[in-house]
Scaffold this motif. Sequence first.
Motif, PDB file in Angstrom:
ATOM      1  N   GLU A  64       0.775  -1.197   0.101  1.00 37.70           N
ATOM      2  CA  GLU A  64       0.039  -0.130  -0.003  1.00 37.70           C
ATOM      3  C   GLU A  64       0.702   1.385  -0.012  1.00 37.70           C
ATOM      4  OE1 GLU A  64      -3.466   2.180   2.566  1.00 37.70           O
ATOM      5  OE2 GLU A  64      -2.745   0.238   3.350  1.00 37.70           O
ATOM      6  N   ARG A  65       1.848   1.272   0.668  1.00 40.85           N
ATOM      7  CA  ARG A  65       2.978   2.465   0.910  1.00 40.85           C
ATOM      8  C   ARG A  65       3.749   2.282  -0.679  1.00 40.85           C
ATOM      9  NH1 ARG A  65       2.366   1.310   6.324  1.00 40.85           N
ATOM     10  NH2 ARG A  65       1.751   2.990   7.577  1.00 40.85           N
ATOM     11  N   ARG A  66       3.845   1.265  -1.325  1.00 40.85           N
ATOM     12  CA  ARG A  66       4.975   1.345  -2.468  1.00 40.85           C
ATOM     13  C   ARG A  66       6.167   1.109  -1.944  1.00 40.85           C
ATOM     14  NH1 ARG A  66       2.015   5.637  -6.973  1.00 40.85           N
ATOM     15  NH2 ARG A  66      -0.228   4.662  -6.776  1.00 40.85           N
ATOM     16  N   LEU A  67       6.203   0.661  -0.919  1.00 42.31           N
ATOM     17  CA  LEU A  67       7.769   0.414  -0.384  1.00 42.31           C
ATOM     18  C   LEU A  67       8.245  -1.180  -1.234  1.00 42.31           C
ATOM     19  CD1 LEU A  67       8.102   1.115   3.205  1.00 42.31           C
ATOM     20  CD2 LEU A  67       9.688   2.150   1.386  1.00 42.31           C
ATOM     21  N   SER A  68       7.218  -2.128  -1.326  1.00 41.13           N
ATOM     22  CA  SER A  68       7.812  -3.430  -1.785  1.00 41.13           C
ATOM     23  C   SER A  68       7.666  -3.391  -3.508  1.00 41.13           C
ATOM     24  CB  SER A  68       6.681  -4.337  -1.512  1.00 41.13           C
ATOM     25  OG  SER A  68       6.390  -4.787  -0.328  1.00 41.13           O
ATOM     26  N   ASP A  69       8.953  -4.007  -4.184  1.00 40.07           N
ATOM     27  CA  ASP A  69       8.803  -3.987  -5.466  1.00 40.07           C
ATOM     28  C   ASP A  69       8.432  -5.284  -5.930  1.00 40.07           C
ATOM     29  OD1 ASP A  69      10.046  -3.990  -8.153  1.00 40.07           O
ATOM     30  OD2 ASP A  69      11.744  -2.820  -7.667  1.00 40.07           O
ATOM     31  N   ILE A  70       7.313  -5.482  -6.402  1.00 42.00           N
ATOM     32  CA  ILE A  70       6.495  -6.633  -6.639  1.00 42.00           C
ATOM     33  C   ILE A  70       7.190  -7.092  -7.779  1.00 42.00           C
ATOM     34  CG2 ILE A  70       4.308  -7.401  -7.335  1.00 42.00           C
ATOM     35  CD1 ILE A  70       2.775  -5.197  -5.935  1.00 42.00           C
ATOM     36  N   ARG A  71       7.722  -6.466  -9.103  1.00 41.90           N
ATOM     37  CA  ARG A  71       8.235  -7.103 -10.068  1.00 41.90           C
ATOM     38  C   ARG A  71       9.510  -7.618  -9.535  1.00 41.90           C
ATOM     39  NH1 ARG A  71       9.743  -3.898 -15.669  1.00 41.90           N
ATOM     40  NH2 ARG A  71      10.599  -5.707 -17.001  1.00 41.90           N
ATOM     41  N   GLU A 126      12.029   5.712  -4.297  1.00 45.69           N
ATOM     42  CA  GLU A 126      10.940   5.931  -5.697  1.00 45.69           C
ATOM     43  C   GLU A 126      11.875   6.161  -6.963  1.00 45.69           C
ATOM     44  OE1 GLU A 126       8.491   9.243  -5.014  1.00 45.69           O
ATOM     45  OE2 GLU A 126       7.492   8.313  -3.233  1.00 45.69           O
ATOM     46  N   THR A 127      12.908   6.617  -6.992  1.00 47.49           N
ATOM     47  CA  THR A 127      13.642   6.791  -8.204  1.00 47.49           C
ATOM     48  C   THR A 127      14.786   5.838  -8.494  1.00 47.49           C
ATOM     49  OG1 THR A 127      15.130   8.268  -7.146  1.00 47.49           O
ATOM     50  CG2 THR A 127      13.147   9.336  -8.029  1.00 47.49           C
ATOM     51  N   TYR A 128      14.953   4.726  -7.753  1.00 50.18           N
ATOM     52  CA  TYR A 128      16.057   3.542  -7.790  1.00 50.18           C
ATOM     53  C   TYR A 128      15.744   2.841  -9.248  1.00 50.18           C
ATOM     54  CZ  TYR A 128      13.054  -0.054  -6.251  1.00 50.18           C
ATOM     55  OH  TYR A 128      12.000  -0.764  -5.774  1.00 50.18           O
ATOM     56  N   VAL A 129      16.662   2.134  -9.448  1.00 46.35           N
ATOM     57  CA  VAL A 129      16.268   1.231 -10.613  1.00 46.35           C
ATOM     58  C   VAL A 129      17.538  -0.019 -10.270  1.00 46.35           C
ATOM     59  CG1 VAL A 129      16.757   0.773 -13.084  1.00 46.35           C
ATOM     60  CG2 VAL A 129      16.223   2.813 -12.409  1.00 46.35           C
ATOM     61  N   PRO A 130      16.796  -1.158 -10.117  1.00 41.67           N
ATOM     62  CA  PRO A 130      17.403  -2.303  -9.647  1.00 41.67           C
ATOM     63  C   PRO A 130      18.664  -2.555 -10.693  1.00 41.67           C
ATOM     64  CG  PRO A 130      15.036  -2.666  -9.380  1.00 41.67           C
ATOM     65  CD  PRO A 130      15.441  -1.531 -10.168  1.00 41.67           C
ATOM     66  N   THR A 131      19.813  -3.174 -10.544  1.00 42.99           N
ATOM     67  CA  THR A 131      20.742  -3.341 -11.510  1.00 42.99           C
ATOM     68  C   THR A 131      21.199  -4.675 -10.967  1.00 42.99           C
ATOM     69  OG1 THR A 131      22.591  -2.384  -9.979  1.00 42.99           O
ATOM     70  CG2 THR A 131      21.422  -0.915 -11.374  1.00 42.99           C
ATOM     71  N   ASN A 132      22.111  -5.265 -11.990  1.00 43.03           N
ATOM     72  CA  ASN A 132      22.814  -6.382 -11.743  1.00 43.03           C
ATOM     73  C   ASN A 132      21.787  -7.690 -11.464  1.00 43.03           C
ATOM     74  OD1 ASN A 132      24.958  -8.356 -11.526  1.00 43.03           O
ATOM     75  ND2 ASN A 132      26.093  -7.247 -10.033  1.00 43.03           N
ATOM     76  N   TYR A 133      20.872  -7.930 -12.344  1.00 52.47           N
ATOM     77  CA  TYR A 133      19.673  -8.806 -12.161  1.00 52.47           C
ATOM     78  C   TYR A 133      20.395 -10.420 -12.187  1.00 52.47           C
ATOM     79  CZ  TYR A 133      15.325  -6.529 -11.989  1.00 52.47           C
ATOM     80  OH  TYR A 133      14.151  -5.809 -11.725  1.00 52.47           O
ATOM     81  N   PRO A 134      21.562 -10.573 -12.909  1.00 50.12           N
ATOM     82  CA  PRO A 134      22.195 -11.989 -12.923  1.00 50.12           C
ATOM     83  C   PRO A 134      22.622 -12.425 -11.446  1.00 50.12           C
ATOM     84  CG  PRO A 134      22.904 -10.932 -14.835  1.00 50.12           C
ATOM     85  CD  PRO A 134      22.081  -9.965 -14.038  1.00 50.12           C
ATOM     86  N   ALA A 175      11.216  -4.636   2.762  1.00 46.69           N
ATOM     87  CA  ALA A 175       9.765  -4.642   2.410  1.00 46.69           C
ATOM     88  C   ALA A 175       9.571  -5.631   1.320  1.00 46.69           C
ATOM     89  CB  ALA A 175       9.252  -3.562   1.957  1.00 46.69           C
ATOM     90  N   THR A 176      10.515  -5.941   0.521  1.00 48.38           N
ATOM     91  CA  THR A 176      10.310  -6.939  -0.720  1.00 48.38           C
ATOM     92  C   THR A 176      10.680  -8.252  -0.210  1.00 48.38           C
ATOM     93  OG1 THR A 176      11.001  -5.267  -2.375  1.00 48.38           O
ATOM     94  CG2 THR A 176      11.123  -7.362  -3.096  1.00 48.38           C
ATOM     95  N   SER A 177      11.633  -8.451   0.781  1.00 48.26           N
ATOM     96  CA  SER A 177      11.928  -9.514   1.190  1.00 48.26           C
ATOM     97  C   SER A 177      10.575 -10.114   2.236  1.00 48.26           C
ATOM     98  CB  SER A 177      13.246  -9.499   2.196  1.00 48.26           C
ATOM     99  OG  SER A 177      13.381 -10.577   2.810  1.00 48.26           O
ATOM    100  N   ASN A 178      10.123  -9.269   2.741  1.00 53.46           N
ATOM    101  CA  ASN A 178       8.927  -9.625   3.564  1.00 53.46           C
ATOM    102  C   ASN A 178       7.868 -10.038   2.486  1.00 53.46           C
ATOM    103  OD1 ASN A 178       8.214  -9.157   6.460  1.00 53.46           O
ATOM    104  ND2 ASN A 178       9.146  -7.146   6.376  1.00 53.46           N
ATOM    105  N   LEU A 179       7.778  -9.518   1.311  1.00 57.27           N
ATOM    106  CA  LEU A 179       6.671 -10.204   0.401  1.00 57.27           C
ATOM    107  C   LEU A 179       7.084 -11.658   0.032  1.00 57.27           C
ATOM    108  CD1 LEU A 179       4.130  -9.276  -1.149  1.00 57.27           C
ATOM    109  CD2 LEU A 179       5.820  -8.712  -3.020  1.00 57.27           C
ATOM    110  N   MET A 180       8.257 -11.670  -0.208  1.00 57.69           N
ATOM    111  CA  MET A 180       8.871 -13.190  -0.791  1.00 57.69           C
ATOM    112  C   MET A 180       8.785 -14.153   0.491  1.00 57.69           C
ATOM    113  SD  MET A 180      11.877 -12.048  -3.322  1.00 57.69           S
ATOM    114  CE  MET A 180      12.799 -11.153  -2.265  1.00 57.69           C
ATOM    115  N   ILE A 181       9.242 -13.928   1.601  1.00 57.16           N
ATOM    116  CA  ILE A 181       9.289 -15.083   2.411  1.00 57.16           C
ATOM    117  C   ILE A 181       7.961 -15.678   3.016  1.00 57.16           C
ATOM    118  CG2 ILE A 181      11.346 -13.965   3.699  1.00 57.16           C
ATOM    119  CD1 ILE A 181       9.911 -12.847   5.948  1.00 57.16           C
ATOM    120  N   GLY A 182       7.098 -14.977   2.664  1.00 61.40           N
ATOM    121  CA  GLY A 182       5.594 -15.727   2.996  1.00 61.40           C
ATOM    122  C   GLY A 182       5.220 -16.922   2.012  1.00 61.40           C
TER     123      GLY A 182
END
Length: 258
Positions: A64-71, A126-134, A175-182
């Motif tokens: 809801e707060r847009r802290l989790s990066d769902i993608r 809000e303005t970050y871009v994840p890098t180094n996906y491999p 926040a994203t880790s919280n989404l995944m561990i469930g």
Amino acid sequence: MTLLLLISAGVLAGLTGALLGVGGGVILVPALVLGFKVPLEDAVPASLMCVVASSCGAAASYVERRLSDIRLGLTLELATVMGAIAGGMVAGLLAPAWVALVFGLFTLYVSAQMLLSSPRPEQCTETYVPTNYPLGISGSFVAGSLSALLGVGGGPLKVPLMSYGMGVPFKVASATSNLMIGVTGAASVAAYAWRGHVKLDLVAPLVVGVLAGASVGSRLMPRVPTSVLRRLFALVLLVVAAQMLWKGGEGLWPSLPK
């Protein structure tokens, strides 16, 4: 009295899990085994159920707060599940004690780096871009494998992986880790439930406490300075490292020459 202590342990685990994205297993498993004398085969699934509850309690607030990066979370969780499957397949071929020792040493190194390094400037969430996906995908695969081999959640590895390896802000990584561990916890607990190791009389008070703690933690996390969260996370990693080193040493001790 025991009921209140179980609820209190759940509150502490839920609060820590929601703040740092590691799940409450690093607190609940030793608390149940050492403090409440619960057999390990019952403590682990109870902890996993609480990880799912903590994730559910905190993830909705973070989304809801847009802290989790769902993608990002879905991408890394796919690799984690594949790693967990692979870890389960090779579990009988590797000595868990050696894996625990290596993981403990690695976690000790990461925690020392976080405690001793100078604070990094706080990133915009809000303005970050994840890098180094491999690196992120391969690291998540390893986290899933370790979860299957050692019964630990992937949070202690995924949060620093996203934060330091992929350029994700620390709060977004938590926040994203919280989404995944469930998701990972729900998949893992199914096998224990099938074997009858999920004790509802033990799980119920823990889940009540975890949900309360996760609710408070999810509201606190956006307000707590990132530097404080990093220090807390490093201290939790020290606890994880101690557990893994103890587990590895205990497993190898009988094989050492006398």
